[in-house]
Design a protein around this motif. Structure first.
Motif, short mmCIF file in Angstrom:
data_model
loop_
_atom_site.label_atom_id
_atom_site.label_comp_id
_atom_site.label_asym_id
_atom_site.label_seq_id
_atom_site.Cartn_x
_atom_site.Cartn_y
_atom_site.Cartn_z
N PRO A 130 0.84 -1.21 0.00
CA PRO A 130 0.00 0.00 0.00
C PRO A 130 0.87 1.26 0.00
O PRO A 130 1.85 1.35 0.73
CB PRO A 130 -0.79 -0.11 1.30
N GLY A 131 0.54 2.20 -0.86
CA GLY A 131 1.30 3.43 -0.97
C GLY A 131 2.50 3.33 -1.89
O GLY A 131 3.15 4.32 -2.18
N GLY A 132 2.80 2.14 -2.38
CA GLY A 132 3.94 1.94 -3.26
C GLY A 132 3.65 2.37 -4.70
O GLY A 132 2.51 2.45 -5.12
N VAL A 133 4.72 2.65 -5.43
CA VAL A 133 4.62 3.02 -6.84
C VAL A 133 5.60 2.15 -7.61
O VAL A 133 6.74 1.97 -7.17
CB VAL A 133 4.98 4.52 -7.05
N ARG A 134 5.18 1.64 -8.75
CA ARG A 134 6.05 0.79 -9.56
C ARG A 134 6.03 1.27 -11.00
O ARG A 134 4.98 1.51 -11.58
CB ARG A 134 5.59 -0.66 -9.51
N LEU A 135 7.21 1.43 -11.57
CA LEU A 135 7.39 1.68 -12.99
C LEU A 135 8.08 0.45 -13.56
O LEU A 135 9.12 0.03 -13.03
CB LEU A 135 8.25 2.91 -13.24
N SER A 136 7.53 -0.12 -14.60
CA SER A 136 8.17 -1.30 -15.18
C SER A 136 8.01 -1.30 -16.68
O SER A 136 7.06 -0.75 -17.23
CB SER A 136 7.59 -2.58 -14.58
N GLY A 137 8.96 -1.94 -17.33
CA GLY A 137 8.93 -2.10 -18.77
C GLY A 137 10.10 -2.95 -19.18
O GLY A 137 11.20 -2.81 -18.65
N GLY A 138 9.87 -3.87 -20.09
CA GLY A 138 10.95 -4.77 -20.51
C GLY A 138 11.49 -5.54 -19.32
O GLY A 138 10.73 -6.12 -18.56
N GLU A 139 12.82 -5.48 -19.12
CA GLU A 139 13.44 -6.19 -18.00
C GLU A 139 13.65 -5.31 -16.79
O GLU A 139 14.13 -5.77 -15.75
CB GLU A 139 14.81 -6.74 -18.45
N GLY A 140 13.32 -4.03 -16.89
CA GLY A 140 13.59 -3.10 -15.80
C GLY A 140 12.37 -2.81 -14.95
O GLY A 140 11.23 -2.88 -15.41
N GLN A 141 12.64 -2.47 -13.70
CA GLN A 141 11.55 -2.14 -12.78
C GLN A 141 12.10 -1.22 -11.70
O GLN A 141 13.20 -1.42 -11.19
CB GLN A 141 11.00 -3.41 -12.16
N ILE A 142 11.32 -0.21 -11.34
CA ILE A 142 11.66 0.68 -10.23
C ILE A 142 10.49 0.63 -9.25
O ILE A 142 9.35 0.85 -9.63
CB ILE A 142 11.84 2.14 -10.70
N ASP A 143 10.78 0.31 -8.01
CA ASP A 143 9.78 0.32 -6.95
C ASP A 143 10.11 1.43 -5.97
O ASP A 143 11.23 1.50 -5.45
CB ASP A 143 9.75 -1.01 -6.19
N LEU A 144 9.15 2.32 -5.74
CA LEU A 144 9.26 3.32 -4.69
C LEU A 144 8.42 2.80 -3.54
O LEU A 144 7.21 2.62 -3.68
CB LEU A 144 8.73 4.67 -5.17
N CYS A 145 9.06 2.50 -2.43
CA CYS A 145 8.35 1.86 -1.32
C CYS A 145 8.75 2.49 0.00
O CYS A 145 9.64 3.33 0.06
CB CYS A 145 8.62 0.36 -1.34
N LYS A 146 8.09 2.04 1.06
CA LYS A 146 8.31 2.69 2.37
C LYS A 146 9.75 2.59 2.85
O LYS A 146 10.21 3.44 3.59
CB LYS A 146 7.36 2.10 3.41
N ASP A 147 10.51 1.57 2.41
CA ASP A 147 11.89 1.43 2.87
C ASP A 147 12.91 1.91 1.84
O ASP A 147 14.09 1.66 1.98
CB ASP A 147 12.18 -0.01 3.32
N GLY A 148 12.47 2.60 0.79
CA GLY A 148 13.43 3.16 -0.17
C GLY A 148 13.05 2.90 -1.62
O GLY A 148 11.88 2.74 -1.95
N ILE A 149 14.09 2.88 -2.45
CA ILE A 149 13.91 2.67 -3.88
C ILE A 149 14.59 1.35 -4.25
O ILE A 149 15.74 1.12 -3.89
CB ILE A 149 14.56 3.82 -4.68
N ARG A 150 13.88 0.51 -4.99
CA ARG A 150 14.44 -0.77 -5.46
C ARG A 150 14.52 -0.75 -6.98
O ARG A 150 13.54 -0.47 -7.65
CB ARG A 150 13.55 -1.93 -5.03
N LEU A 151 15.71 -1.04 -7.51
CA LEU A 151 15.91 -1.12 -8.95
C LEU A 151 16.11 -2.58 -9.33
O LEU A 151 16.88 -3.29 -8.68
CB LEU A 151 17.15 -0.34 -9.38
N THR A 152 15.44 -3.01 -10.37
CA THR A 152 15.59 -4.37 -10.88
C THR A 152 15.97 -4.26 -12.35
O THR A 152 15.34 -3.52 -13.09
CB THR A 152 14.28 -5.16 -10.74
#
Length: 135
Positions: free
Chosen positions: A84-106
């Motif tokens: 809840p409250g998270g934001v995800r941008l994804s496309g192809g093989e990449g993904q960015i998660d903005l979450c309560k504990d920071g930013i996750r890059l995949t």
């Protein structure tokens, strides 16, 4: 009264929005609703670009006086868990998660057409040369 007016008008009332499946990816796209529609414009928030992929479920709004201009305005969210409250941008093989504990890059990270590893290595070389007086 309403039924007779509808028959006189020659049109049946369509819903102003519908869920369709992308048949031709890109912008403009092709979408299957009650039949295939081609040259469907793709809309997104300002500063954001999106190209729907074949097979994605999308929300189609029908604009115009007679709802003759369909446009894609969004894609059905994936079933992947998002806190809840998270934001995800994804496309192809990449993904960015903005979450309560920071930013996750995949996926791979690129800066000015260089991989993150090569970019950091180039900066480390510059700093080393500067420290050793060679730069």
């Amino acid at each position: 009264m309403w039924i007779s007016n509808r028959k006189q008008d020659g049109r049946t009332q369509e819903a102003p929005g519908d869920v369709g499946v992308v048949t031709l990816g890109g912008d403009p796209a092709g979408v299957y609703l009650s039949g295939e529609r081609r040259w469907v414009a793709v809309y997104a928030p300002g500063g954001y670009q999106w190209r729907p992929a074949v097979g994605e479920k999308v929300l189609v709004l029908k604009a115009g006086d007679h709802q003759e201009s369909p446009c894609l305005v969004g894609v059905r969210q994936s079933e992947q868990q998002l806190e809840p409250g998270g934001v995800r941008l994804s496309g192809g093989e990449g993904q960015i998660d903005l979450c309560k504990d920071g930013i996750r890059l995949t996926g791979p990270v690129w800066i000015d057409q260089q991989s993150l590893e090569d970019y950091v290595a180039a900066i480390a070389r510059e700093v080393t040369l500067e420290i050793l007086g060679g730069g």
